[in-house]
Design a protein around this motif. Structure first.
Motif, PDB file in Angstrom:
ATOM      1  N   PRO A   1       0.794  -1.232   0.000  1.00  0.00           N
ATOM      2  CA  PRO A   1       0.000   0.000   0.000  1.00  0.00           C
ATOM      3  C   PRO A   1       0.829   1.285   0.000  1.00  0.00           C
ATOM      4  CG  PRO A   1      -0.001  -0.966   2.174  1.00  0.00           C
ATOM      5  CD  PRO A   1       0.803  -1.889   1.297  1.00  0.00           C
ATOM      6  N   TYR A   2       2.014   1.237  -0.601  1.00  0.00           N
ATOM      7  CA  TYR A   2       2.887   2.403  -0.693  1.00  0.00           C
ATOM      8  C   TYR A   2       3.606   2.320  -2.023  1.00  0.00           C
ATOM      9  CZ  TYR A   2       2.111   1.499   4.234  1.00  0.00           C
ATOM     10  OH  TYR A   2       1.509   1.210   5.431  1.00  0.00           O
ATOM     11  N   SER A   3       3.965   3.481  -2.543  1.00  0.00           N
ATOM     12  CA  SER A   3       4.671   3.484  -3.810  1.00  0.00           C
ATOM     13  C   SER A   3       5.572   4.706  -3.900  1.00  0.00           C
ATOM     14  CB  SER A   3       3.671   3.497  -4.977  1.00  0.00           C
ATOM     15  OG  SER A   3       4.372   3.660  -6.199  1.00  0.00           O
ATOM     16  N   VAL A   4       6.683   4.577  -4.604  1.00  0.00           N
ATOM     17  CA  VAL A   4       7.523   5.751  -4.850  1.00  0.00           C
ATOM     18  C   VAL A   4       6.900   6.634  -5.923  1.00  0.00           C
ATOM     19  CG1 VAL A   4       9.661   4.648  -4.105  1.00  0.00           C
ATOM     20  CG2 VAL A   4       8.947   4.472  -6.505  1.00  0.00           C
TER      21      VAL A   4
ATOM     22  N   ALA B   1       3.630   8.728  -6.944  1.00  0.00           N
ATOM     23  CA  ALA B   1       2.333   9.247  -6.492  1.00  0.00           C
ATOM     24  C   ALA B   1       1.220   8.813  -7.441  1.00  0.00           C
ATOM     25  CB  ALA B   1       2.385  10.771  -6.386  1.00  0.00           C
TER      26      ALA B   1
ATOM     27  N   VAL C   1      -0.634   5.514  -6.795  1.00  0.00           N
ATOM     28  CA  VAL C   1      -1.624   5.407  -5.729  1.00  0.00           C
ATOM     29  C   VAL C   1      -2.739   6.436  -5.879  1.00  0.00           C
ATOM     30  CG1 VAL C   1      -0.134   4.292  -4.038  1.00  0.00           C
ATOM     31  CG2 VAL C   1      -0.125   6.786  -4.222  1.00  0.00           C
TER      32      VAL C   1
END
Lengths: 652, 652
Positions: B605-608, B610, B613
């Motif tokens: 649930p995180y990404s480099v 933007a 997400v």
């Protein structure tokens, strides 16, 4: 007592499946050599293990066994699971002995002696029928198995079994394995097909039974573990405030789609179920567990790899409930997460399991111990708003669990330090595996690997790297059969743009696995270049608690804003990061562009006017961040991993 | 036993100070008549009180007294504080009797009979020395006062005293006051200057002792209360996991600057300390308490007026720690907050205390009971992500406390329903006060006031309004002496733009107090116009948990987005509000412009990136909101008070 039917010359490693895609290497085959983790293994040997031994005596938890052996009434010290800490420290010493090898015998003599002493004392407390727990069953105590929700009897047994297997594989104390098999036999009688149709509130016995089966070949231990897995979820445990999901007794393992309830319980159960699936060839169960892992990692994991969103019940939250300030992220949950992922990696060969292990190693396990190895975080919060210390609950000044800006020497519930010790001691096993084709490297850090492939070919290599401080990993082949074999390197999920060079010839390597197959010669080098510049990390929009915030990650290392790094007068609670300027990283560390963004207190923290609650944007500065695992090592501080990007409460 | 020294013909009201700025009116002087709260008083009489009486018997908590009186060993039912629920329901019946007055005698006969029966049964369990608790002190039980942190003995006594004072003021059962004075005398002996220098883990006895002093004039009761206030904060309570702040034993009351620890304990303590300050003329203590109130309201209160950010210890969080999804906001904390604010209002005359009472009434107390008065919220969350039900902990299917999307009929820890009952029954007392100059109106809702000013002048008025559904409040003077007196009206903090008309002549009225002084004649009308259009509410930027979100408030009523109002396929977890379009409110309710803003689950649930997400902004619609107090009344639902305004995780 069941005799030992069969002995394998299996790897000296914590998990030795009889099936699966990868074969584990023993701690004598895969050794860490210096660097980030090698140093921590030394710290474990020099400080953490001796520190734990000291406290186990001081707190009276070893003394419980002496009192139990005496036959006289006594007041039990510690929590229901205090026995297990002794087992876990024996496991740690055993792995540490294997890690240091024959060359470390002198260095290890005092720990071996401590181990023998502990085994003598716990063995003396074992009942004639194999039962061994210092809190239950004597005339003045509660009856055996009268408090399965909270009593931790089978949980403690499981740790004894795991510990005894470790000890047997590391080749030390013969008496201990006898204690273990007698205990396991007792469990099989009491809880077998014709016994009590119940489970323990805290999964763990399953892991111990399967590993004892793997060591001894005694099938009933595996069968009993499978029984425990199948029995859970029928609601047989006594009702408790937190509901039946707390102990995963809400639904059968095979029906669940995501982990829930008490995090360590859930992960130990999942790891044990994976062991059962692998040993029984139950592909359907394995598939279910992979799905549970995937859904959990997609929605219930912190950016640090930490798990557990509730302090109340030490439990997973619902999907996307990941508040940084109430992140529990127990150190034991990090250990347990690695246990589950490692078993799935061995079973399936999928690199994503090693990705999560890496994240958890650097951001949960590395965060727990103080630099001197004599204090620990139990909970690993992602946002510490105040400089606080935990409340002591006993005369020794121990807190129950502790969640504060200070690492504690010991806890009333001190499961984490011993769990950390056994994991650090056995860390080499996580670095590499083998299969029929060759060797797989899963983690990066100074190490040497020497093993024999299935067809008898000997392979040796050295890995040199300053990872995670730098992105270059150099692997030098030291021994090779001259025939082709495959060296596989995990390319981490964060390492978009990596490359692999073989003897100087580079190729791009996408995240996943990069494999090189050739008749390696001694002196050949394989260089993995990992791009480790610092980057902002954005949260999924359903993670309400960090809306409008970013984190910073460099390689696998998550960074944090710590108050001691802020300009005078600034606060971690009133600071905004400028995401239009990427984080800077060089040999001095990582820095970001911050603005102080304070907002005066109002009579009431809400207003119908957005302007009323808009902060004053004041000075800006380049501010260094701290590796999250190293926070709170420079005196009391406040800290946050997720930094607001927008100065106002809304997008206006 | 100390005899009754003095009897006052004091108002029939819960709090009757001998000093302070305003004099309370009795329930026979200030009566609610229909409307939002009048209806709830009827519901209390018709359903809540009978329902509680039923469960107190069914759960065996009244039976505990019978067993205690029998002298034979028994198993105590319920929590340590089960006795207090009986006292609180007696208090509720007493106030309800006063509220209905002589005209309600027939309607009330069955409740009076129930009350007499309860008093007989609890009186039979009282020890010869006045001690009365069903869990401690008998040969087979733990000794008296052996568990002050958790035992709730003095807490239960405090509720008995408050209840007996209520009963005495309402003029009912003579025996009950004898029980109370014997118990209070016992406490003064045991814990007096020469007695045990300790306090109870849960403040409450202080309130009871002061009110008994106010009723009887026996000074030692006041002195004992003052002793308890002064003793707390010395760390004399046994250590517990949650630390000494949990029971406010971390620092003296006079040194604290903000409320902390267990919310209900903190608020009961503060209310009791206010009583002591007023009765002893301790202006310095009163000033400290006002500061604590102000700092708490500035930083530790939800937009609903609810208090309590932790489930773990039912406690206040640090400043600005106000997560909507873990808001505890216990119903009892709402009652306790009103108790504290009401005492400060009487003591100081400042309208802001009535502002918080209003907010708490509409958004905490009104939220707890189901429409039929037979189920209750214990915790009042501001964000319910799943349709969940609490875990039962006993054979009756009761949960311990409950925090879910369903109101429960009863709880194992059922403090809230009886607290709600006594507060609803005595609500009329909060509506108005008097001083030498005239009458002050603090809350709006159909009511009539008839009282005698200090100089003997009689004043009578009727208040008619559909508030909070409409903003017009019409006050018609029914009786006036013909000489000038002052009618003061609170203008709520949210009512910017209000006006007051006297016989049709309007003037602007700023938030605070609008006063009209004149020789009113019968038939004169004073009309308060309150602007109640719905408005967005923005959070202070330090409230991390609701960054990028808005709430909606209409008058004092906070609204919520409830899943049952959403278009098919939308989710409260993936919806964004358009703040450029103000909320619409009319006779049909409140509506806002929403967009469905879902975002697919990712592996992590995180990404480099933007963009990775960013959610898909899909359909938009005008969607009705629900008054927060009325949520979960149309079947299982999810709900949120704070609605995201920005579709992406960052300001980009």
């Amino acid at each position: 007592m069941t005799g030992i039917v069969e002995r394998h010359t299996s790897p000296v490693a914590p998990v030795v499946p009889r099936g699966g895609v990868f074969t584990p290497l023993g701690l004598d085959e895969s050794r860490l050599a210096g660097g980030f983790w090698g140093e921590r293994q030394e710290l474990n040997h020099d400080a953490i293990i001796p520190h734990a031994l000291h406290w186990l005596e001081r707190a009276g938890w070893v003394g419980n066994f002496d009192d139990a052996a005496s036959g006289r009434p006594y007041e039990h010290r510690g929590m229901e699971f205090a026995d297990s800490e002794i087992y876990k420290i024996i496991e740690a010493i055993s792995w540490d002995r294997a890690r240091t090898g024959p060359g470390g015998a002198d260095l290890h003599a005092h720990l071996d002696a401590a181990l023998d002493g502990l085994v003598d004392r716990l063995a003396a407390a074992q009942d004639a029928d194999g039962y061994l727990h210092t809190l239950f069953g004597r005339a003045w105590q509660r009856p055996r198995y009268s408090d399965l929700s909270w009593g931790h009897e089978l949980y403690c047994f499981g740790h004894l079994l795991q510990s005894a297997v470790a000890n047997a594989r590391a080749g030390a104390n013969a008496k201990y394995l006898q204690v273990a098999t007698a205990l396991a036999d007792h469990v099989c009688v009491m809880f077998g097909e014709n016994g009590l149709r119940m489970v323990c509130g805290h999964a763990e016995i399953e892991l111990g039974l399967v590993e004892l089966y793997r060591l001894t070949g005694v099938r009933r231990y595996l069968d009993q573990a499978a029984l425990f897995i199948d029995r859970r979820g029928a609601g047989t445990l006594p009702r408790i405030e937190y509901g039946s999901a707390y102990a995963q007794d809400d639904m059968p393992v095979r029906e669940a789609t995501v982990l829930r309830g008490h995090v360590v319980r859930a992960l130990y159960l999942s790891a044990g179920a994976t062991d059962v699936a692998v040993e029984t060839g139950d592909a359907e169960l394995l598939r279910v567990l992979e799905t549970q892992w995937a859904n959990t990692v997609a929605t219930r994991v912190y950016v640090t790899g930490g798990m557990g969103s509730h302090h109340n019940d030490e439990a997973f939250g619902l999907d996307y409930v990941l508040p940084p300030d109430r992140s529990y992220c127990e150190t034991c949950a990090g250990v347990a997460s690695i246990m589950f992922s490692w078993r799935l990696l061995l079973a399936t060969g999928k690199s994503r399991y090693a990705d999560l292990i890496e994240r958890t190693l650097y951001n949960v396990l590395a965060a727990s111990p103080a630099r001197d190895g004599r204090a620990f975080f139990y909970a690993n919060t992602l946002h510490q708003r105040s400089v606080s210390v935990p409340a002591p609950v006993n005369a020794d000044g121990l807190c129950l669990r502790g969640a504060s800006s200070r690492r504690e020497a010991w806890f009333e519930a001190s499961c984490c330090p011993t769990n950390l010790a056994r994991t650090l001691a056995s860390l080499g096993a996580l670095w590499a595996t083998k299969d029929a084709e060759g060797v797989q490297i899963h983690q990066y850090g100074g190490a040497s690997v020497d093993t024999v492939l299935a067809d008898g070919r000997r392979v040796g290599l050295d890995m040199e790297t300053e990872f995670p401080h730098a992105g270059t990993v150099t692997i030098t082949i030291r021994e090779s059969p001259g025939t082709p074999w495959t060296l596989s390197l995990r390319v981490p999920e964060w390492a978009e743009g990596a490359s692999v060079s073989v003897n100087g010839v580079a190729e791009e390597a996408a995240p996943g696995v990069a494999s090189v197959t050739r008749p390696f010669a001694a002196g050949d080098t394989v260089v993995l270049e990992l791009p480790i510049e610092a980057r902002f990390v954005f949260p999924h929009p359903r993670v309400d608690a960090v809306r409008g915030c970013v984190a910073v990650q460099r390689g696998p290392v998550v960074y944090a804003l710590e108050s001691v790094d802020l300009p005078h007068g600034w606060s971690t609670e009133a600071t905004v990061v400028d995401v239009s300027k990427p984080p800077m990283s060089d040999s001095d560390g990582v820095r970001v562009h911050l603005s102080s963004a304070d907002s005066p207190a109002r009579d009431f923290p809400y207003s119908v006017s957005a302007a009323d609650v808009a902060p004053d944007l004041a000075a800006s500065a380049e501010v260094p961040l701290t590796p999250y695992h190293d926070w709170a090592n420079r005196g009391p501080s406040t800290m946050r991993v997720w930094i607001p990007t927008s100065p106002v409460g809304t997008a206006e």
